[in-house]
Structures are given as C-alpha cells and as structure tokens.
Design a protein around this motif. Structure first.
Motif, PDB file in Angstrom:
ATOM      1  N   ARG A  94       0.531  -4.223   6.299  1.00  0.00           N
ATOM      2  CA  ARG A  94       1.019  -2.892   5.915  1.00  0.00           C
ATOM      3  C   ARG A  94       1.725  -2.939   4.560  1.00  0.00           C
ATOM      4  N   TYR A  95       2.585  -3.937   4.385  1.00  0.00           N
ATOM      5  CA  TYR A  95       3.349  -4.061   3.141  1.00  0.00           C
ATOM      6  C   TYR A  95       2.419  -4.371   1.963  1.00  0.00           C
ATOM      7  N   TYR A  96       1.458  -5.244   2.180  1.00  0.00           N
ATOM      8  CA  TYR A  96       0.496  -5.578   1.123  1.00  0.00           C
ATOM      9  C   TYR A  96      -0.241  -4.324   0.669  1.00  0.00           C
ATOM     10  N   GLN A  97      -0.677  -3.538   1.642  1.00  0.00           N
ATOM     11  CA  GLN A  97      -1.416  -2.330   1.298  1.00  0.00           C
ATOM     12  C   GLN A  97      -0.553  -1.378   0.478  1.00  0.00           C
ATOM     13  N   SER A  98       0.701  -1.222   0.849  1.00  0.00           N
ATOM     14  CA  SER A  98       1.575  -0.305   0.117  1.00  0.00           C
ATOM     15  C   SER A  98       1.820  -0.779  -1.313  1.00  0.00           C
ATOM     16  N   LEU A  99       2.030  -2.077  -1.500  1.00  0.00           N
ATOM     17  CA  LEU A  99       2.266  -2.578  -2.862  1.00  0.00           C
ATOM     18  C   LEU A  99       1.006  -2.519  -3.722  1.00  0.00           C
ATOM     19  N   MET A 100      -0.142  -2.672  -3.114  1.00  0.00           N
ATOM     20  CA  MET A 100      -1.387  -2.514  -3.875  1.00  0.00           C
ATOM     21  C   MET A 100      -1.509  -1.081  -4.385  1.00  0.00           C
ATOM     22  N   ASP A 101      -1.108  -0.099  -3.562  1.00  0.00           N
ATOM     23  CA  ASP A 101      -1.132   1.301  -3.993  1.00  0.00           C
ATOM     24  C   ASP A 101      -0.125   1.549  -5.110  1.00  0.00           C
ATOM     25  N   VAL A 102       1.083   0.993  -4.976  1.00  0.00           N
ATOM     26  CA  VAL A 102       2.108   1.146  -6.016  1.00  0.00           C
ATOM     27  C   VAL A 102       1.605   0.553  -7.333  1.00  0.00           C
ATOM     28  N   ASP A 103       0.946  -0.591  -7.249  1.00  0.00           N
ATOM     29  CA  ASP A 103       0.424  -1.258  -8.440  1.00  0.00           C
ATOM     30  C   ASP A 103      -0.660  -0.413  -9.121  1.00  0.00           C
ATOM     31  N   TYR A 104      -1.436   0.319  -8.340  1.00  0.00           N
ATOM     32  CA  TYR A 104      -2.554   1.075  -8.897  1.00  0.00           C
ATOM     33  C   TYR A 104      -2.155   2.452  -9.410  1.00  0.00           C
ATOM     34  N   LEU A 105      -1.381   3.194  -8.623  1.00  0.00           N
ATOM     35  CA  LEU A 105      -1.084   4.587  -8.951  1.00  0.00           C
ATOM     36  C   LEU A 105       0.095   4.672  -9.914  1.00  0.00           C
ATOM     37  N   GLN A 106      -0.187   5.077 -11.129  1.00  0.00           N
ATOM     38  CA  GLN A 106       0.832   5.174 -12.162  1.00  0.00           C
ATOM     39  C   GLN A 106       1.503   6.548 -12.146  1.00  0.00           C
ATOM     40  N   LYS A 107       2.689   6.624 -12.732  1.00  0.00           N
ATOM     41  CA  LYS A 107       3.456   7.863 -12.839  1.00  0.00           C
ATOM     42  C   LYS A 107       2.588   8.948 -13.482  1.00  0.00           C
ATOM     43  N   GLY A 108       2.641  10.147 -12.915  1.00  0.00           N
ATOM     44  CA  GLY A 108       1.891  11.275 -13.464  1.00  0.00           C
ATOM     45  C   GLY A 108       0.490  11.422 -12.889  1.00  0.00           C
ATOM     46  N   HIS A 109       0.055  10.462 -12.099  1.00  0.00           N
ATOM     47  CA  HIS A 109      -1.277  10.549 -11.502  1.00  0.00           C
ATOM     48  C   HIS A 109      -1.190  11.188 -10.121  1.00  0.00           C
ATOM     49  N   PHE A 110      -2.336  11.574  -9.596  1.00  0.00           N
ATOM     50  CA  PHE A 110      -2.402  12.259  -8.305  1.00  0.00           C
ATOM     51  C   PHE A 110      -2.735  11.281  -7.184  1.00  0.00           C
ATOM     52  N   TYR A 111      -2.244  11.587  -5.985  1.00  0.00           N
ATOM     53  CA  TYR A 111      -2.523  10.745  -4.827  1.00  0.00           C
ATOM     54  C   TYR A 111      -4.021  10.673  -4.553  1.00  0.00           C
ATOM     55  N   SER A 112      -4.744  11.718  -4.878  1.00  0.00           N
ATOM     56  CA  SER A 112      -6.190  11.738  -4.664  1.00  0.00           C
ATOM     57  C   SER A 112      -6.903  10.672  -5.504  1.00  0.00           C
ATOM     58  N   GLU A 113      -6.224  10.127  -6.498  1.00  0.00           N
ATOM     59  CA  GLU A 113      -6.816   9.085  -7.341  1.00  0.00           C
ATOM     60  C   GLU A 113      -6.737   7.694  -6.712  1.00  0.00           C
TER      61      GLU A 113
END
Length: 180
Positions: A94-113
C-alpha cells in the motif's frame, strides 16, 4: 546490531538473490518480457528499468527502495523479489503504491493523469496460504463485489512454489524465465 552479510560467488547466485534480480531486470527487453508474461499484457515501449530506486514523500517520511521500477506510457510498475514472507508485506505494498503516485503526479496536475499502478511481489512461498499461484487485488465494493473502484491500482503476489500452475494459466511461454 548490523546484519551479517553473506557473500556468494557469482556462480552461486540465483535469480531470487537481490543483486542478480536487479541485474537481470535492468535489461529493458528482459524486464518487458517478464512484465508481459506475468501480467498477460502487451507493452510497446518500456522506460529504462531503475533497480534500487529510492522514493520519499518528505524529509520526515519513511523512504522506500523499489527493487525494480519502470513504466510505459500508461502504466507504472514496481517489481519486487521477496524471499522472506513478512506480515507487513500487505501494508508495504500500500505504501509503495502511494509513493509511486506521489512521485508521478506533480503539483498542478489532475488526478485523472495518474497512470495504472502495479506493485508486483514475486514471492518464493505462498503469502496467503490459499495455494493459489497468483493473487491479484483491486479495490472493490464490499456490498457489491462486481463494482470496482477503478482507481487504476493493482497489487499482485506471485507464489513461486506454484510456478508450474502459473505457466499453465498464461498464454505466453515461460520456459525461458526461471525464478528459482
């Protein structure tokens, strides 16, 4: 107390040894073939696999080290070799998955990305004790298990003690991949 490091000769290393696993999986074509085989998907182009990728959400947050991290246009992959079954493996996933998302999704981008996110544990033994060759998890509704959350997250746990059964379930030939 420092852990005792046991050194093996190169000839004694197996695919399940962390060093050998990382060396094998950093080959983009081999990594692609393993992912296509395990997930029964087609990958056009895979980014260069990064062994031992470290991620941390913030200076006070727990850091992680992914065994092998890679991605394609729409999917993000973490491939872990697991020689010991720890009780916290589910929460670690669970934690790995969340940090992978944090690493990918940059400020100003949409969750749909957010990309599809796969955390794959290749375990030498059966983590869940149910005798299945593979356990695939998606978020589903408890009240209606036909309703999926569709958050694009997948957690897979392969049970290598049942590897022969995995071979029979997949359409791609696995004779060339030996995880022992």
């Amino acid at each position: 107390m420092k852990p005792i490091l046991i050194q093996k000769s190169f000839d004694d290393l197996k695919c399940s040894d962390n060093f050998m696993f990382a060396k094998i999986m950093e080959d983009p074509e081999l990594c692609k073939a393993v992912l296509e085989t395990l997930l029964d998907i087609k990958i056009d182009r895979l980014s260069y696999p990064e062994p031992e990728k470290t991620m941390q959400a913030g200076p006070d947050a727990k850091a992680i080290r992914l065994d092998v991290h890679t991605s394609d246009t729409n999917r993000d992959f973490d491939i872990e070799i697991q020689t010991t079954l720890y009780k916290e493996l589910r929460q670690r996933c669970r934690y790995y998955q969340s940090l992978m998302d944090v690493d990918y999704l940059q400020k100003g981008h949409f969750y749909s990305e957010l990309k599809q996110n796969y955390v794959i544990f290749i375990c030498l033994d059966d983590l869940f004790g149910k005798g299945l060759p593979v356990y695939t998890f998606e978020n589903i509704c408890n009240e209606d298990n036909k309703l999926k959350l569709e958050d694009k997250t997948y957690k897979l746990f392969y049970n290598c003690s049942k590897w022969e059964e995995i071979k029979h379930d997949r359409s791609i030939k696995l004779e060339e991949i030996d995880l022992n």
